[in-house]
Design a protein around this motif. Structure first.
Motif, mmCIF file in Angstrom:
data_model
loop_
_atom_site.group_PDB
_atom_site.id
_atom_site.type_symbol
_atom_site.label_atom_id
_atom_site.label_comp_id
_atom_site.label_asym_id
_atom_site.label_seq_id
_atom_site.Cartn_x
_atom_site.Cartn_y
_atom_site.Cartn_z
ATOM 1 N N GLN A 158 91.293 33.075 31.930
ATOM 2 C CA GLN A 158 90.371 32.894 33.050
ATOM 3 C C GLN A 158 90.877 33.592 34.305
ATOM 4 O O GLN A 158 90.096 34.203 35.052
ATOM 5 C CB GLN A 158 90.184 31.402 33.329
ATOM 6 C CG GLN A 158 89.426 30.668 32.226
ATOM 7 C CD GLN A 158 89.365 29.170 32.464
ATOM 8 O OE1 GLN A 158 90.116 28.624 33.285
ATOM 9 N NE2 GLN A 158 88.471 28.507 31.748
ATOM 10 N N ALA A 159 92.181 33.520 34.545
ATOM 11 C CA ALA A 159 92.763 34.159 35.732
ATOM 12 C C ALA A 159 92.580 35.667 35.684
ATOM 13 O O ALA A 159 92.202 36.298 36.683
ATOM 14 C CB ALA A 159 94.240 33.792 35.839
ATOM 15 N N ILE A 160 92.842 36.243 34.529
ATOM 16 C CA ILE A 160 92.682 37.689 34.380
ATOM 17 C C ILE A 160 91.221 38.090 34.521
ATOM 18 O O ILE A 160 90.879 39.111 35.146
ATOM 19 C CB ILE A 160 93.251 38.144 33.015
ATOM 20 C CG1 ILE A 160 94.768 37.945 33.000
ATOM 21 C CG2 ILE A 160 92.896 39.607 32.744
ATOM 22 C CD1 ILE A 160 95.404 38.203 31.642
ATOM 23 N N ALA A 161 90.330 37.261 33.965
ATOM 24 C CA ALA A 161 88.892 37.558 34.060
ATOM 25 C C ALA A 161 88.423 37.540 35.504
ATOM 26 O O ALA A 161 87.561 38.336 35.899
ATOM 27 C CB ALA A 161 88.104 36.550 33.230
ATOM 28 N N ARG A 162 88.972 36.650 36.314
ATOM 29 C CA ARG A 162 88.568 36.566 37.723
ATOM 30 C C ARG A 162 88.994 37.815 38.491
ATOM 31 O O ARG A 162 88.293 38.271 39.384
ATOM 32 C CB ARG A 162 89.153 35.309 38.372
ATOM 33 C CG ARG A 162 88.483 34.023 37.931
ATOM 34 C CD ARG A 162 89.165 32.820 38.545
ATOM 35 N NE ARG A 162 88.896 32.724 39.972
ATOM 36 C CZ ARG A 162 87.903 32.015 40.511
ATOM 37 N NH1 ARG A 162 87.048 31.385 39.740
ATOM 38 N NH2 ARG A 162 87.741 31.966 41.811
ATOM 39 N N VAL A 163 90.152 38.353 38.130
ATOM 40 C CA VAL A 163 90.606 39.583 38.779
ATOM 41 C C VAL A 163 89.755 40.765 38.333
ATOM 42 O O VAL A 163 89.447 41.673 39.107
ATOM 43 C CB VAL A 163 92.091 39.825 38.466
ATOM 44 C CG1 VAL A 163 92.523 41.202 38.950
ATOM 45 C CG2 VAL A 163 92.942 38.747 39.130
ATOM 46 N N GLY A 164 89.378 40.757 37.064
ATOM 47 C CA GLY A 164 88.449 41.765 36.577
ATOM 48 C C GLY A 164 89.068 43.070 36.125
ATOM 49 O O GLY A 164 88.385 44.091 36.051
ATOM 50 N N LYS A 165 90.369 43.043 35.804
ATOM 51 C CA LYS A 165 91.000 44.256 35.274
ATOM 52 C C LYS A 165 92.165 43.847 34.390
ATOM 53 O O LYS A 165 92.740 42.766 34.573
ATOM 54 C CB LYS A 165 91.465 45.170 36.404
ATOM 55 C CG LYS A 165 92.526 44.571 37.305
ATOM 56 C CD LYS A 165 92.996 45.555 38.370
ATOM 57 C CE LYS A 165 91.940 45.803 39.432
ATOM 58 N NZ LYS A 165 92.492 46.591 40.580
ATOM 59 N N PRO A 166 92.541 44.673 33.430
ATOM 60 C CA PRO A 166 93.680 44.337 32.579
ATOM 61 C C PRO A 166 94.982 44.324 33.373
ATOM 62 O O PRO A 166 95.092 44.968 34.423
ATOM 63 C CB PRO A 166 93.679 45.455 31.528
ATOM 64 C CG PRO A 166 92.935 46.575 32.158
ATOM 65 C CD PRO A 166 91.900 45.943 33.041
ATOM 66 N N VAL A 167 95.958 43.590 32.829
ATOM 67 C CA VAL A 167 97.233 43.437 33.539
ATOM 68 C C VAL A 167 97.869 44.788 33.829
ATOM 69 O O VAL A 167 98.454 44.999 34.902
ATOM 70 C CB VAL A 167 98.198 42.562 32.705
ATOM 71 C CG1 VAL A 167 99.585 42.522 33.354
ATOM 72 C CG2 VAL A 167 97.646 41.155 32.563
ATOM 73 N N ALA A 168 97.763 45.725 32.919
ATOM 74 C CA ALA A 168 98.392 47.036 33.084
ATOM 75 C C ALA A 168 97.865 47.778 34.306
ATOM 76 O O ALA A 168 98.540 48.674 34.836
ATOM 77 C CB ALA A 168 98.177 47.880 31.824
#
Length: 215
Positions: A158-168
């Motif tokens: 969910q946290a990554i989805a909120r940022v809207g981009k892959p960790v890389a």
């Protein structure tokens, strides 16, 4: 023999059979001299209480006084019967080889009971908005997890989805946002969650704690 009209009658009968007694299908003939009897075919006329030989609707009159070249089909609009029932209607304009409108093919589906059911169901499924907008996931139903490992994975997702981009592709501000989201959601109460998040984001535990403090 008017093959176009015969085809429209066949189509009307098929649609009425497919969608049932709540679906009225009407054909208006605009080539008739006596437009007071423009309806030349109707299926399920009980929906609007009309019959073959009845007169034109407002849409017929609107068509007759409009420029044929500017008239376009009207799809999925609402109409109402004289006894207050709500219909979902579509009107198709059938033209001859010269572009003149010769028939109006209309479908009227009685959605009164569906609207009543919708209002009842809405009251059952309506939920209150979360007070904490940081952890609000009301956009989608909350998934049920079976253990803390699954829960942590879900919160990270969910946290990554909120940022809207892959960790890389995340910059420092993006990673701060991920950490703060997880912190506000209580993710770091899970044992060894800090190690997992640090490794995922490619930061040290010290940096992780500094990001948490930024909240």
């Amino acid at each position: 023999m008017d093959r176009k009209l015969d085809f429209l009658k066949q189509l009307a009968h098929g649609l009425a059979a497919q969608f049932g007694s709540s679906c009225e299908v009407v054909i208006h003939d605009l080539t008739k001299k006596d437009l007071d009897k423009s309806i030349v075919y109707i299926e399920n006329g009980h929906v609007s209480n009309r019959h073959t030989g009845d007169g034109p609707s407002g849409i017929v009159l609107e068509t007759l006084r409009s420029d044929p070249g500017k008239i376009k089909d009207k799809l999925a609009y609402l109409t109402r019967t004289d006894d207050g029932r709500i219909l979902k209607s579509s009107t198709l304009y059938i033209r001859d080889e010269k572009g003149k409108i010769i028939y109006i093919f209309s479908m009227n589906y009685d959605i009164t009971s569906l609207l009543a059911a919708e209002n009842s169901i809405r009251g059952l499924i309506q939920t209150e908005p979360e007070n904490d907008t940081e952890t609000d996931s009301s956009a989608t139903p909350q998934r049920i997890t079976h253990n803390v490992t699954e829960l942590l994975d879900l919160l990270i997702e969910q946290a990554i989805a909120r940022v809207g981009k892959p960790v890389a592709m995340m910059n420092k501000d993006d990673k701060v946002a991920v950490v703060q989201y997880l912190n506000n959601a209580g993710a770091f109460l899970i044992t060894k969650s800090g190690d997992k998040v640090s490794s995922l984001l490619g930061i040290s535990k010290f940096t992780l704690y500094s990001y948490m403090d930024k909240g």
